[in-house]
Design an enzyme around this catalytic site. Structure first.
Site, PDB file in Angstrom:
ATOM      1  N   SER A  64       0.799  -1.238   0.000  1.00  0.00           N
ATOM      2  CA  SER A  64       0.000   0.000   0.000  1.00  0.00           C
ATOM      3  C   SER A  64       0.827   1.282   0.000  1.00  0.00           C
ATOM      4  CB  SER A  64      -0.917   0.035   1.218  1.00  0.00           C
ATOM      5  OG  SER A  64      -1.952  -0.897   1.070  1.00  0.00           O
ATOM      6  N   LYS A  81       0.622   3.508  -2.955  1.00  0.00           N
ATOM      7  CA  LYS A  81      -0.521   4.417  -3.173  1.00  0.00           C
ATOM      8  C   LYS A  81      -0.098   5.875  -3.124  1.00  0.00           C
ATOM      9  CE  LYS A  81      -3.938   1.285  -1.039  1.00  0.00           C
ATOM     10  NZ  LYS A  81      -4.629   0.940   0.214  1.00  0.00           N
ATOM     11  N   TYR A  97      -2.793  -2.440 -10.630  1.00  0.00           N
ATOM     12  CA  TYR A  97      -2.681  -2.109  -9.203  1.00  0.00           C
ATOM     13  C   TYR A  97      -1.991  -3.244  -8.429  1.00  0.00           C
ATOM     14  CZ  TYR A  97      -4.004  -1.170  -4.396  1.00  0.00           C
ATOM     15  OH  TYR A  97      -3.975  -0.954  -3.051  1.00  0.00           O
ATOM     16  N   TYR A 116      -5.472   4.942   7.174  1.00  0.00           N
ATOM     17  CA  TYR A 116      -6.878   4.553   7.191  1.00  0.00           C
ATOM     18  C   TYR A 116      -7.596   5.122   8.415  1.00  0.00           C
ATOM     19  CZ  TYR A 116      -4.496   1.170   4.223  1.00  0.00           C
ATOM     20  OH  TYR A 116      -3.692   0.582   3.313  1.00  0.00           O
ATOM     21  N   VAL A 160       1.487  -3.797   3.999  1.00  0.00           N
ATOM     22  CA  VAL A 160       1.225  -5.019   4.739  1.00  0.00           C
ATOM     23  C   VAL A 160       2.426  -5.978   4.732  1.00  0.00           C
ATOM     24  CG1 VAL A 160       0.225  -6.419   2.913  1.00  0.00           C
ATOM     25  CG2 VAL A 160      -0.712  -6.558   5.235  1.00  0.00           C
TER      26      VAL A 160
END
Lengths: 324, 324, 324, 324
Positions: free
Chosen positions: B82, B85, B208, B260, B278
Site C-alpha cells: 500500500s 498508493k 494495481y 486509514y 502489509v
C-alpha cells in the site's frame, strides 16, 4: 472551498515568519482582497445567530513573539461556538495526560457529520474524537470539578488564560441555544446509556452550551492560537497555560479532525491545524510561528466562514505557513 | 500502538536536523532499542507474505541533503504494497493538478477500513481518498496511457524515479495476490458501476496488483520519502520527480488518511505524514528535512509493522521531527 | 431459533380450527413437550427481571368464539414489555387512521436492532415502524390526551379492553426500568430534535416505561391476540375494541416487523404475526381463528422466550395456523 | 403507493374465493378501473426496457382449481426480471431444504435497497435474503449443475414447470443487460471475496442475467403464483413442481422481503406475499386460493408498476384475499 490565490506565490516554509512589516502588510492584504467576497449565508440554525451583521470581517495574526497584526473588525465580539472544543480539549489533556484522553475521547476521524449518532452506535458509544459533538461533550464532562458550576468555572478560567483576558458569556446566545439544543441532549443521553460519561447528561450539555456562548474576537482567537503555537505559553501575557506536549497533541487532533468530514480538504488547501465555529470564527495555528484568528459571519454549505477561509488560505501561502 | 519512549526527550522541532553524527547515532539507536520487540504477526492474508522472516528489521533515514543513514536489514527487499498508493498519487497529481485529483479521487477520511464498500455506497461511488483501496484503484486508473501496459510502464518508471534506481516486480507476490484479490476486483467493479473509472476494472486491478508487488528496501523508502520532503527533488539523484506543490498535496493527504481509520492516532503519536504496507514497510516524511524508511514483517492488529512504528516514533522524538 | 417438530405433521390451514377437544389436547402437548427445554437465560438488562423464576411456563390459546385453553403457568403475571407496542399501535391507528399512522410512524423493517439510532439518522428521524423503540415511543406520543397522565390513562384503559380485565402497573418493574432507561430517553430526545414528536421527550418515555410495566398473564395475551384475530371484538367480553381494518393494519405490521431484525425468520418458521417481550411473553395471532399467549422467562440470544417460541411453533403446525 | 379504493368494500377473507362469475367480473373491473391511471415512468436503467409501450396493461387471476380469468394485455410477453428470484428460490429450497437455504441465503429484511453493498459488508458477506440482488445471485449459484450451462438449464426448466409452458429467453434484453450489469458483477465479486459462493462470479451473473430475461405474460405469472398458492401443484398442468413446505417457505420470504425496503408497506396495503419486476410485472399469491399476475410498464419511484399495484390492491379487497 472557493479560494483565490491569483498572484500569490507559495512562500517556502521555514522556521521563521517574514519580518514585522511583511506580516503587517499581508494581514492587511488578506482583509482587503476578500472583504467583498459576497457568497455564503449567516447561520440560522440558532435563531440569535441569524441576526449577525453579514458584512463584519476581521483578520488577526498573533506571532509567538507577542507581535499582533490585525485588520478590519478584529475587535468585534462573537460567540466562540465549536472553536471552544479545541481549547477545552487542551485543558483536559493537561489534566489527564496523553494516554487517558486518547483512550477515553479518541483521536480518529469518523468520516461523518459533527452531530452524527451513527458513529456512536457503530463504535459502542465511543465518542471517537473531541471535535465532533459527542466527543466535545465527553471532553467537557472530564473537566475537573464536583458540580456543573465547578466545571463551568474551570472552562471559563481556562479559556480566558488562553485569550489572555477574562472572557464573558453571551447570555442571549446561551439562552437561544438552550432552547434549541435537543440534539446535543440526545447525544449526551446516548453517551450516558453507553456508560461513556459519569455526569448528568443534561447538566453537562448546559456547561457545553455555555462554553459555546463565550464571547471572543478575531484578536482573541489569534492569541489563543498563538498560545498553542508557542508550546503553551501565551505570547502576550507570558503565562504557561498548558504544556508543550499538550500543544502537540491538540494540534495533531485539530489537523486530523478539526473540520469534521472536511478535515482532509482543509489540510489539503491550508496545510495547518484549524477549527471553525458556526458564528463565523476560525482559529488556525502555524506551529512555532503564529496563531491566526478570523471572523466573518457568512458561511459556506459546510458551516465555515467564507471570507475567513479565504483570508486564512491567503496567509498560509503568503507567509509560508503550510507545514508540508 | 504500543510504543516505547523511556528516556527519550522530545527534541524541539526546528528547520534543521541535528548534525550528521547525531542522526547516525539515533538511527542506530532506533534499531537497537527495538530489535527484540517481539509482538506482532507476519501478514497471512496473502499466502506468500506469510513466508517472510519475522526477525528482519531495517531502519533508514535519508536527509534532503543526500546523506543516508541506515541500520539493520535496510537493504533487504520486500514488496511495497500500500505504500505505493502515496507515490502513484503524487504522479497523478503531477499529471492532472490539484483540483482535478481533489475532485475525482477526494482527500477526506472515511472513518472506515481500507477495503470498505460502505463508504463507496454512501458517497455514490466517490472513492473519497487515494489511500483506501477504492481511491488507490481510481488513482491508478488515472495514470497516463492508452493500455494497461502503458499505465504499468508509467507506474514502474515513476516509482523508480522516486527511489532513484530501477525497481522490479516480485513475480511470486504478484501471482499470489492475483489469485486472491477478489475484493479489489469487486471494488473496481463498483467504481465502474458508478461511472467513476473509465477503464476496464479487471485490467486496472491487474496494474494495481503489480504496483503493490514492486520490490523496495527500507533505504528505497527513505529516499522516496526524502524526495517528497525535498519539494520533489530526489536528494540522491538530483532529479525533479514531481513539483513542490504536488509534494505538499501528497503529504497533506498522507497526514489525513495515510493510516486509514487510525490516521488520527498516527498523527497524534508521530506528528508526521506516513504510509504503511502489509509486507512490513512504513515510509514517513519530515517535510524539508528527511524521509524515514523502516521494514519489519511483524504487524499489529491494524496491519502496521510493530518494530517499524516503534523505530519511527523514536526518530520523530529524538530528531525533533513532529510538525506540531 | 431452536425448534422441535419431531413427529408433528403440518396440518393444512383452513378457515377453521380443529374441534375443542383437539385444541385442548394440543395446548397441553405444546406445554408438556417443551417444559423441560432448559436452554436460554433470564433477561438481566433490567435488574428486577433477573429475579424471575426461570422455570415458569404457561401456554394459552383463546379462540375467536371465546373458548380458552390453557396449560401450565398461564395465570402467572409478568410485565408485558415490548408486546405492548402492538396494542398501543392498534389504539393509535383507531384514533388517526391508516394513512396518518403509516406516514408518521412508518411500516417498514429497518434491518437493525430494536434500539438502533443508525436507522433514525439515515431516515432523517423517521421512526420507520412501531415495533422498534423509536417508533414505539413516537406511537405512544400520539395517544390522545393533553397531558402525560391523560396519555397514560388512555394506554391502560385501551390495553385493559384488549385483555378484557383491568390491567395493573408493576410498580417495582416500572421503577427499575426508570432507573436504567437512558437509551430510550436519548432516542426520544433524537425524535424531538428531528421534530418527530410534539410532546416532552422525558414525559413520553415515562408513559412508555409504565406501558411496558403493565402486568399480564399468558391468558391475557391469548385474549388480546384473539381480539386482533377477531376483527377487533374481544371474544370474551364481546366488546369492539378497535375496527376490523385496524386489526388488519396491526397484523400486517407485526408480520413485517414484530421481531425486529429477525422478523423474516419468525415468519419463515411460524407463518403468523407475533410480538415478543423481554420478560418472556409472546403473543401470536392466527387471523380469524385464535390468539396464542405464551410465557417463560428463559430467553435466547435475540431476547425471545425459548419455550415460548417452541410452544408457538408447535401450535402453528399442529393446529394448521401458518397463513402461507 | 397511490391506490384507489373508492367504493370497494373489504370482503372478509374466508377459505374460498367468490364464485367464477364474481372473480371474472372483478378481474375485468381491476383492469377497467385502472387502465387510464397515467402516472409513472417506463424503466430506463436498462436501455432496451425504455422502448416498452407504456400503455400496455394486463391482469390475470389463476385459481387453484385451474380457472383462469384475464383482462387486457394478459398475453403480451415481457421479461420476468426480479420476479424470477422467488421461483428460483423455491427450486433451491426444494433441492436443499429449509435449514440449509435459511442459513446460506437468509430470510431477513435488510432495510436497504435491492442492490446495496452496505448490508453485505455489515453482515460479513451474508446475502441476508433471496430477494435482494446479492441473495438472488447466491441463490442462483446454488442451482444444481456442474457448469454454468447446467445451472441455466435447471433454471429455465424449473421456471417453465411453474408456468406450465416452455419459457424462452429474450435475447435482446439479455444482451442489453449484459452490457450494463457492472453492479451485479461487483456484488458477485464481493460474495466470492467473502467465500459466500463457490462458483465463478462472472459465470453466475451471466446465468442470473439470462434468468431475468426470460419472457413471461401476466397469465404466466398468475399460473406461477397459483402453483405456490396450491401447495406446489401447477393447477393447469397438474404437475407437482415443488413441495407444499417449499411453498410455505417461499411465501413467507416473499411476505417479509419481496418488495425490498418497502416490503412492510406492501403487506400493509395488500396483505399478501408478492414480487415485482422492473419490466412492469408483479406476481401476488393468495395462499390456498389463487395467483395474480399483472403487467404494465409504467413504474413508480420504487420501481413497481403503478397500474399493477392498483389492480392487485383492488383484487385483494374485492376478492377478500388479505391474509390478516
Amino acid at each position: 472551498m472557493e479560494l483565490d490565490f491569483e498572484g500569490v506565490a507559495q512562500r517556502v516554509s521555514t522556521g521563521l515568519l517574514p519580518g514585522w512589516d511583511a506580516v503587517e502588510e499581508h494581514v492587511a492584504a488578506a482583509h482587503s482582497r476578500n472583504r467583498s467576497a459576497g457568497s455564503g449565508e449567516v447561520a440560522d440554525y440558532i435563531p440569535i445567530l441569524a441576526e449577525a451583521d453579514p458584512e463584519l470581517f476581521g483578520v488577526c495574526v498573533a506571532e509567538v513573539d507577542g507581535a499582533v497584526h490585525s485588520a478590519g473588525d478584529a475587535d468585534v465580539e462573537f460567540s466562540i461556538q465549536s472553536i471552544s472544543k479545541a481549547f477545552v480539549y487542551a485543558l483536559v489533556c493537561e489534566e489527564f495526560g496523553h494516554e487517558v484522553v486518547r483512550d477515553r475521547v479518541g483521536v480518529n476521524n469518523t468520516g461523518l457529520a459533527f452531530n452524527s449518532v451513527v458513529a456512536l452506535e457503530l463504535n459502542e458509544g465511543h465518542p471517537m474524537n473531541p471535535m465532533v459533538n459527542a466527543g466535545a461533550i465527553a471532553t467537557t464532562a472530564l473537566m475537573p470539578g464536583r458540580t456543573a458550576d465547578d466545571r463551568w468555572a474551570a472552562v471559563i478560567t481556562g479559556l480566558s488564560r488562553f485569550a489572555g483576558r477574562p472572557l464573558e458569556l453571551d447570555d442571549v446566545v446561551y439562552r437561544s441555544e438552550t432552547a434549541t439544543n435537543h440534539r446535543n441532549r440526545a447525544i449526551a443521553g446516548l453517551l450516558e446509556s453507553y456508560g461513556r460519561i459519569d455526569v448528568d447528561p443534561l447538566e453537562i450539555v448546559d456547561v457545553y452550551t455555555r462554553q459555546c456562548a463565550l464571547l471572543v474576537t478575531a484578536r482573541d482567537l489569534a492569541v489563543m492560537g498563538a498560545t498553542l503555537a508557542d508550546g503553551g505559553v501565551n505570547p502576550v501575557t507570558g503565562e504557561q497555560v498548558v504544556s508543550a506536549e499538550v500543544c502537540r497533541d491538540t494540534l495533531a487532533v485539530m489537523a486530523s479532525t478539526g473540520l469534521y468530514e472536511r478535515s482532509g480538504e482543509w489540510l489539503f488547501e491550508i496545510g495547518l491545524p484549524g477549527k471553525s465555529g458556526v458564528a463565523g470564527g476560525i482559529v488556525t495555528i502555524a506551529p512555532g510561528k503564529a496563531g491566526i484568528g478570523v471572523f466573518s459571519p457568512r458561511l459556506d454549505s459546510a458551516g465555515n466562514s467564507v471570507r475567513g477561509q479565504r483570508a486564512t488560505a491567503y496567509l498560509s501561502r503568503a507567509l509560508g505557513l503550510n507545514v508540508f
